[in-house]
Design a protein around this motif. Structure first.
Motif, short mmCIF file in Angstrom:
data_model
loop_
_atom_site.label_atom_id
_atom_site.label_comp_id
_atom_site.label_asym_id
_atom_site.label_seq_id
_atom_site.Cartn_x
_atom_site.Cartn_y
_atom_site.Cartn_z
N PHE A 1 0.82 -1.20 0.00
CA PHE A 1 0.00 0.00 0.00
C PHE A 1 0.86 1.27 0.00
O PHE A 1 0.63 2.18 -0.79
N THR A 2 1.86 1.29 0.90
CA THR A 2 2.63 2.53 1.05
C THR A 2 3.62 2.72 -0.09
O THR A 2 3.97 3.85 -0.42
N GLY A 3 4.12 1.64 -0.63
CA GLY A 3 5.08 1.75 -1.71
C GLY A 3 6.46 2.13 -1.25
O GLY A 3 7.31 2.49 -2.05
N THR A 4 6.73 2.08 0.05
CA THR A 4 8.08 2.37 0.52
C THR A 4 8.39 1.52 1.74
O THR A 4 7.48 1.12 2.47
N LEU A 5 9.67 1.28 1.96
CA LEU A 5 10.10 0.51 3.14
C LEU A 5 10.65 1.44 4.22
O LEU A 5 10.97 1.00 5.31
N ASN A 6 10.78 2.70 3.88
CA ASN A 6 11.35 3.64 4.82
C ASN A 6 10.30 4.11 5.83
O ASN A 6 9.27 4.68 5.46
N LEU A 7 10.59 3.87 7.08
CA LEU A 7 9.59 4.21 8.11
C LEU A 7 9.34 5.71 8.17
O LEU A 7 8.22 6.15 8.45
N GLN A 8 10.38 6.47 7.95
CA GLN A 8 10.22 7.92 7.94
C GLN A 8 9.17 8.33 6.91
O GLN A 8 8.27 9.11 7.19
N GLU A 9 9.27 7.74 5.74
CA GLU A 9 8.32 8.08 4.67
C GLU A 9 6.93 7.54 5.00
O GLU A 9 5.93 8.22 4.77
N ILE A 10 6.89 6.32 5.53
CA ILE A 10 5.59 5.76 5.89
C ILE A 10 4.89 6.66 6.89
O ILE A 10 3.68 6.91 6.81
N ALA A 11 5.67 7.19 7.82
CA ALA A 11 5.10 8.08 8.82
C ALA A 11 4.65 9.38 8.17
O ALA A 11 3.55 9.89 8.46
N GLN A 12 5.49 9.89 7.31
CA GLN A 12 5.18 11.17 6.66
C GLN A 12 3.90 11.07 5.82
O GLN A 12 3.10 12.00 5.80
N GLN A 13 3.73 9.92 5.18
CA GLN A 13 2.54 9.73 4.34
C GLN A 13 1.25 9.86 5.14
O GLN A 13 0.22 10.23 4.60
N GLN A 14 1.34 9.51 6.43
CA GLN A 14 0.12 9.53 7.22
C GLN A 14 -0.12 10.88 7.87
O GLN A 14 -1.11 11.07 8.57
N ALA A 15 0.82 11.79 7.68
CA ALA A 15 0.60 13.15 8.17
C ALA A 15 -0.13 13.93 7.09
O ALA A 15 -0.28 13.48 5.96
N ILE A 16 -0.57 15.12 7.44
CA ILE A 16 -1.44 15.85 6.51
C ILE A 16 -0.66 16.46 5.36
O ILE A 16 -1.14 16.55 4.24
N ASP A 17 0.59 16.87 5.65
CA ASP A 17 1.33 17.59 4.63
C ASP A 17 2.11 16.64 3.73
O ASP A 17 3.31 16.73 3.60
N SER A 18 1.41 15.69 3.16
CA SER A 18 2.09 14.77 2.28
C SER A 18 1.44 14.80 0.91
O SER A 18 0.31 15.25 0.74
N THR A 19 2.18 14.31 -0.04
CA THR A 19 1.64 14.27 -1.40
C THR A 19 0.85 13.01 -1.64
O THR A 19 0.30 12.79 -2.70
N PHE A 20 0.81 12.17 -0.62
CA PHE A 20 0.13 10.88 -0.74
C PHE A 20 -1.38 11.10 -0.70
O PHE A 20 -1.89 11.78 0.19
N HIS A 21 -2.10 10.50 -1.63
CA HIS A 21 -3.54 10.73 -1.67
C HIS A 21 -4.28 9.73 -0.80
O HIS A 21 -4.04 8.54 -0.86
N SER A 22 -5.16 10.26 0.04
CA SER A 22 -5.96 9.40 0.90
C SER A 22 -7.41 9.46 0.45
O SER A 22 -7.93 10.52 0.14
N TYR A 23 -8.04 8.30 0.42
CA TYR A 23 -9.46 8.25 0.09
C TYR A 23 -10.21 7.70 1.29
O TYR A 23 -9.70 6.85 2.02
N LEU A 24 -11.43 8.19 1.48
CA LEU A 24 -12.21 7.76 2.64
C LEU A 24 -12.46 6.26 2.55
O LEU A 24 -13.04 5.77 1.58
N PHE A 25 -12.01 5.53 3.57
CA PHE A 25 -12.16 4.08 3.66
C PHE A 25 -11.68 3.37 2.40
O PHE A 25 -12.22 2.34 2.01
N GLY A 26 -10.70 3.96 1.75
CA GLY A 26 -10.10 3.29 0.61
C GLY A 26 -10.98 3.23 -0.63
O GLY A 26 -10.71 2.45 -1.54
N ILE A 27 -12.05 4.03 -0.65
CA ILE A 27 -12.92 4.02 -1.82
C ILE A 27 -12.48 5.17 -2.73
O ILE A 27 -12.55 6.33 -2.34
N PRO A 28 -12.03 4.84 -3.91
CA PRO A 28 -11.55 5.90 -4.80
C PRO A 28 -12.66 6.89 -5.10
O PRO A 28 -13.81 6.50 -5.32
N GLY A 29 -12.35 8.14 -5.06
CA GLY A 29 -13.37 9.14 -5.35
C GLY A 29 -13.42 10.22 -4.29
O GLY A 29 -13.31 11.40 -4.58
N ILE A 30 -13.54 9.81 -3.00
CA ILE A 30 -13.62 10.81 -1.94
C ILE A 30 -12.20 11.06 -1.43
O ILE A 30 -11.64 10.26 -0.68
#
Ligand code: SF4
Ligand code: SF4
Lengths: 315, 361
Positions: free
Chosen positions: B158-187
Motif C-alpha cells: 500500500f505505502t510503496g516504501t520501506l522507509n519508516l520515515q516516509e511511511i510516517a510522513q505519508q500519514q501526516a497531513i502535509d504529504s503528497t500521498f492521496h488518501s481516500y475515505l475508507f479506501g474508496i476511490p473518489g472521496i
C-alpha cells in the motif's frame, strides 16, 4: 473433519467471540479497580452485597476485625491463677511449663474467690508449639488462662515465642523457696517433739526432707499442690503430707496419661461449690479433683482410711 | 543526529522498561482485583527501581558446566539485535538513527538475530529447561516471522516504501500521498488528516492485517498467550533459567524493549505514526491545533506526545492480553501459525495488492 481436529476449535466465530468476551471481562475488572471493597467481617450483612472492586486488605494498615471470641494467643491473668498445673497436664503438646513454689502464707484471693497459695516461679507458654486446641483454657478452674484475639505475633527468634507469665522474679523465687523449706523444717521439728507415736515415721521423713523437696519440686508438683491446702486447713494429717511429698515421685509417671479425663470432671463440680457456700469444705474438695497424690496414700499404711476412697477413685 | 537518536533510544528504552514493568504488575493486579505494588514510592511507582537495584547487586552466577563464551555473549547479542531494530525508527519528524530506504526490512532482519542469541542462551546454559525454552522460542519465532513478514508486505504494498520515515510522513497531513475515505476511490480526504489518513482507516484491508500483526508480534516477543518459551509452570523460567544478576537484567530488558519496538512499529505502520488523530473537518482545524508548526519545536513535542500516547495504548493491550488469555500449547501454537495465520496473511497480501491496484488506476 470434526473428528480429525477434535483438539482444535475451528469455528472462527465462536473462537473470536469467546476471546473478545474474555477481553471484555478483563477490561471490566480493570475498570472496577478504582473501587475498593471495604474491609468487613464475613458476618457483616453488607459483606456479600459489595459491588465489584479490589479485594486486597492492606494488612498491616488495615485488618479484618476478629470476633471477640477469637481463639489465638494465650494469655494468663496471673492474679487469678492458682497454679494448679491442670493446664500443663492437659496440654497435648506440652507447651506449658510451670515451676510452682508453695507459699507459707495465703497470697491472696482470685477474682472468683479461690485462694492463691502457690507462686509460679516459672509459667512459660511456648506459643510456637501450641496447637490452639484450647484444652488448657477449658480445664482452668479459675478461668485465668484465656485465648485472646491477638494473632499477629510472629517473631524472628523462635525463643521469643515463649511467653513468660511468672509472678516471681528469679531472686524472689529463691527467697520464697527458702521460706517454704524453712517452714517445712520448722513444722517437722515442731511435730517431732509432741507426737511420739508419729515420730518414728516423721524422723525418717525428716532426714530426707530438707534435701529432697527442692530437687523434685519441678517435677513432683502435682501431688504437692493438692496436699498443702489440706494441711493448712486441718493440722492433723501433717505428718502424712511429708511422707507424701517424699513418695510423690513414684506415682508421677502415670499421672500425665491418666490425669486429664479425671481432672476435667471434678473441676466442674468444684467450681460451684468453691464460689458459693462451703468456704470451709472447699479446701477438702478442691484437692480431690486435682490431687494426683491419692496414689501416694496407698503405700502409706497409717492414713489410708482418710483417703482410701480418693485413692480408689483416682486409680 | 544519530548520536541524539542513540541517546534518545537508550533513555526511552530504560525508562520505558522501568515503568512498563510497574504498569504490567499494576494491570495484572487490577484485572485480578488486587492492588499490585503499593509500598515503594507513591502508589508503588518506584517498585521497579528498587527491584532493579536489587537485581544489580545479585551474584552473577556462571554455571560450571556451561559454555562460558556463549553464556556470556548471548545477552549482549540479544540486546544488541533488538536495540539495532530501534535505529530505523524515526522518533520525531526528521529524527531517525539510520534513514535507510529499506528501514522495515532492516528491522526485521536484525531482530531475527534475536533467535541466534536465544539459542546461545539455551545451549550455553547447559540446562534442560533452558534448552527446551530456547528450542520452543526458536521454533515459535521462526514460524511467526512468516505471517509477520507477509503482514509487512501488505502494508508495503500500500505505502510503496520501506522507509519508516516516509511511511510516517505519508500519514501526516502535509504529504503528497492521496488518501481516500475508507479506501474508496473518489472521496479524497488528504486534506482532512487526522484519523482519516491513518493506514488502517484509509485502506481498511489493513485492519485485519493490523490485528494479525499485533498477534504475531506478541508471539515474536514471547509474550502471553504465546509465552511457552518461558512458561513458568513448565520450564522454571525457560531459556533464561540459569541467568542471574546483570545478565538476567539484560535479557529482561531485551524482552521489554522488543515489546516496545513492535508496539511502535504497529503505530508507525497502521496507526498514523506521530500525527494527530484529530481531523480537520468542516472548518474546525483540530489537526492543525494538535500538531504544532512544521519544523518548530512544538511539532516535535506534539509528535512525541501522539507517538507516546498511541504506543502506550498498544502496550496496554499487550499487557491486558497477557492477563486475559491462557497460554497456548506447543501444537496449538504451530497450528495457529501454519494453518491459520499463514494462509490468512497470504490472502491479505493478495487482497491489498488488488485494492491498491484499484486505487492507483
Ligand atoms: S491451646 Fe492446647 S496446645 Fe495450646 S497451650 Fe493450650 S492445651 Fe496446649
Ligand atoms: S489451669 Fe488455670 S489456674 Fe491452673 S495453673 Fe493453669 S492457668 Fe493457672
Amino acid at each position: 473433519m470434526a473428528v480429525k481436529h477434535s483438539t482444535y476449535r475451528t469455528n472462527f466465530i465462536i473462537i473470536v467471540g469467546s476471546l473478545l468476551r474474555a477481553l471484555f471481562l478483563a477490561w471490566k475488572h480493570f475498570k472496577s479497580a478504582i473501587h475498593r471493597k471495604k474491609v468487613l467481617n464475613i458476618d457483616d450483612p453488607a459483606y456479600f452485597k459489595q459491588a465489584a472492586g479490589v479485594v486486597t486488605t492492606l494488612y498491616p494498615y488495615e485488618s479484618i476485625p476478629v470476633p471477640d471470641n477469637g481463639r489465638y494467643r494465650l494469655h494468663n491473668e496471673m492474679e487469678d491463677c492458682i497454679v494448679c498445673d491442670l493446664c500443663a497436664k492437659v496440654c497435648p503438646v506440652d507447651c506449658i511449663a510451670i515451676d510452682p513454689i508453695k507459699s507459707t502464707v495465703e497470697i491472696g484471693k482470685t477474682s472468683d474467690g479461690s485462694t492463691r497459695r502457690i507462686y509460679a516461679a516459672t509459667f512459660d507458654i511456648d506459643m510456637a508449639k501450641c496447637c490452639y486446641c484450647g484444652l488448657c483454657t477449658t480445664v482452668c478452674p479459675t478461668e485465668s488462662l484465656t485465648m485472646t484475639k491477638a494473632y499477629d505475633y510472629s517473631e524472628f527468634d523462635i525463643r521469643n515465642m515463649v511467653y513468660h507469665f511468672a509472678d516471681l522474679s528469679p531472686e524472689e523465687s529463691v527467697v520464697k523457696r527458702k521460706e517454704w523449706d524453712e517452714a517445712q523444717l520448722a513444722k517437722q521439728a515442731a511435730k517431732a517433739t509432741p507426737a511420739v507415736e508419729v515420730k518414728t515415721e516423721s524422723t525418717v521423713a525428716e532426714g530426707e526432707a530438707p534435701a529432697k523437696p527442692k530437687p523434685f519440686i519441678p517435677k513432683a508438683m502435682p501431688p504437692k499442690v493438692a496436699i498443702p491446702i489440706k494441711k493448712t486447713e486441718g493440722d492433723a494429717p501433717a505428718a502424712s503430707t511429708e511422707d507424701k511429698t517424699e513418695e510423690a515421685p513414684k506415682p508421677k509417671p502415670y499421672i500425665p496419661k491418666a490425669m486429664p479425663p479425671k481432672v476435667v470432671i471434678p473441676v466442674k463440680k468444684e467450681e460451684p461449690s468453691t464460689t458459693n457456700t462451703e468456704s470451709s469444705s472447699t479446701p477438702d474438695e478442691t484437692p480431690k479433683p486435682r490431687a494426683v497424690p491419692p496414689k501416694i496414700k496407698i503405700p502409706l499404711p497409717k492414713k489410708k482410711d482418710d483417703e482410701a476412697e480418693k485413692g480408689g477413685t483416682v486409680e | 543526529m544519530f548520536i541524539w537518536s542513540f541517546i534518545i533510544t537508550l533513555v526511552v528504552i530504560l525508562t520505558y522498561a522501568i515503568f512498563v514493568v510497574y504498569a504490567e504488575r499494576k494491570a495484572a493486579a487490577f484485572v485480578q482485583d488486587r492492588l499490585g505494588p503499593v509500598e515503594v514510592g507513591p502508589k508503588g511507582l518506584l517498585q521497579t527501581v528498587a527491584d532493579l537495584l536489587k537485581l544489580l547487586q545479585k551474584e552473577d552466577i556462571l554455571p560450571t558446566y556451561s559454555d562460558k563464551i556463549l553464556f556470556r555473549l548471548a545477552p549482549w547479542l540479544i540486546f544488541t539485535a533488538i536495540f539495532w531494530g530501534f535505529t530505523a525508527l524515526p522518533w520525531v519528524p526528521g529524527l531517525i538513527g539510520s534513514n535507510l530506504p529499506s528501514g522495515i526490512f532492516m528491522i526485521f532482519a536484525v531482530v531475527s538475530l534475536d533467535v541466534i542469541g536465544l539459542f546461545m542462551v539455551g545451549w550455553g546454559a547447559n540446562n534442560k529447561y533452558a534448552l527446551f525454552g530456547a528450542v520452543r522460542s526458536i521454533a515459535q519465532i521462526i514460524s511467526y516471522e512468516i505471517p509477520l513478514g507477509l503482514c509487512l508486505l501488505a502494508v508495503v504494498t500500500f505505502t510503496g516504501t520501506l522507509n519508516l520515515q516516509e511511511i510516517a510522513q505519508q500519514q501526516a497531513i502535509d504529504s503528497t500521498f492521496h488518501s481516500y475515505l475508507f479506501g474508496i476511490p473518489g472521496i479524497d480526504v488528504s486534506a482532512w488528516g487526522g484519523i482519516f489518513t491513518w493506514n488502517v482507516i484509509r485502506f481498511p484491508i489493513l485492519l485485519p492485517v493490523a490485528v494479525l500483526f499485533f498477534i504475531t508480534t506478541l508471539a515474536e516477543c514471547n509474550r502471553a498467550p504465546f509465552d511457552i518459551p518461558e512458561a513458568e509452570s513448565e520450564l522454571v523460567a525457560g531459556f533464561h533459567t540459569e541467568y542471574s544478576g546483570f545478565r538476567f537484567g539484560m535479557l529482561f530488558l531485551s524482552e521489554y524493549a522488543m515489546m516496545l519496538l513492535v508496539a511502535i512499529l504497529l503505530v508507525f505502520l497502521f496507526l498514523g505514526a506521530w500525527s494527530s488523530p484529530l481531523p480537520n473537518v468542516a472548518g474546525v482545524h483540530l489537526y492543525d491545533w494538535t500538531s504544532g508548526t512544521t519544523g518548530h519545536w512544538s511539532s516535535y513535542a506534539w509528535s512525541i506526545f501522539w507517538l507516546g500516547l498511541k504506543t502506550v495504548t498498544v502496550v496496554f493491550w499487550q499487557i491486558m492480553l497477557r492477563w486475559t488469555f491462557p497460554r497456548l500449547r506447543v501444537d496449538q501454537l504451530m497450528h495457529l501459525c501454519w494453518k491459520l495465520f499463514l494462509p490468512l496473511s497470504m490472502l491479505l497480501v493478495l487482497a491489498s495488492a488488488i485494492w491498491k491496484w484499484f486505487l492507483i488506476f
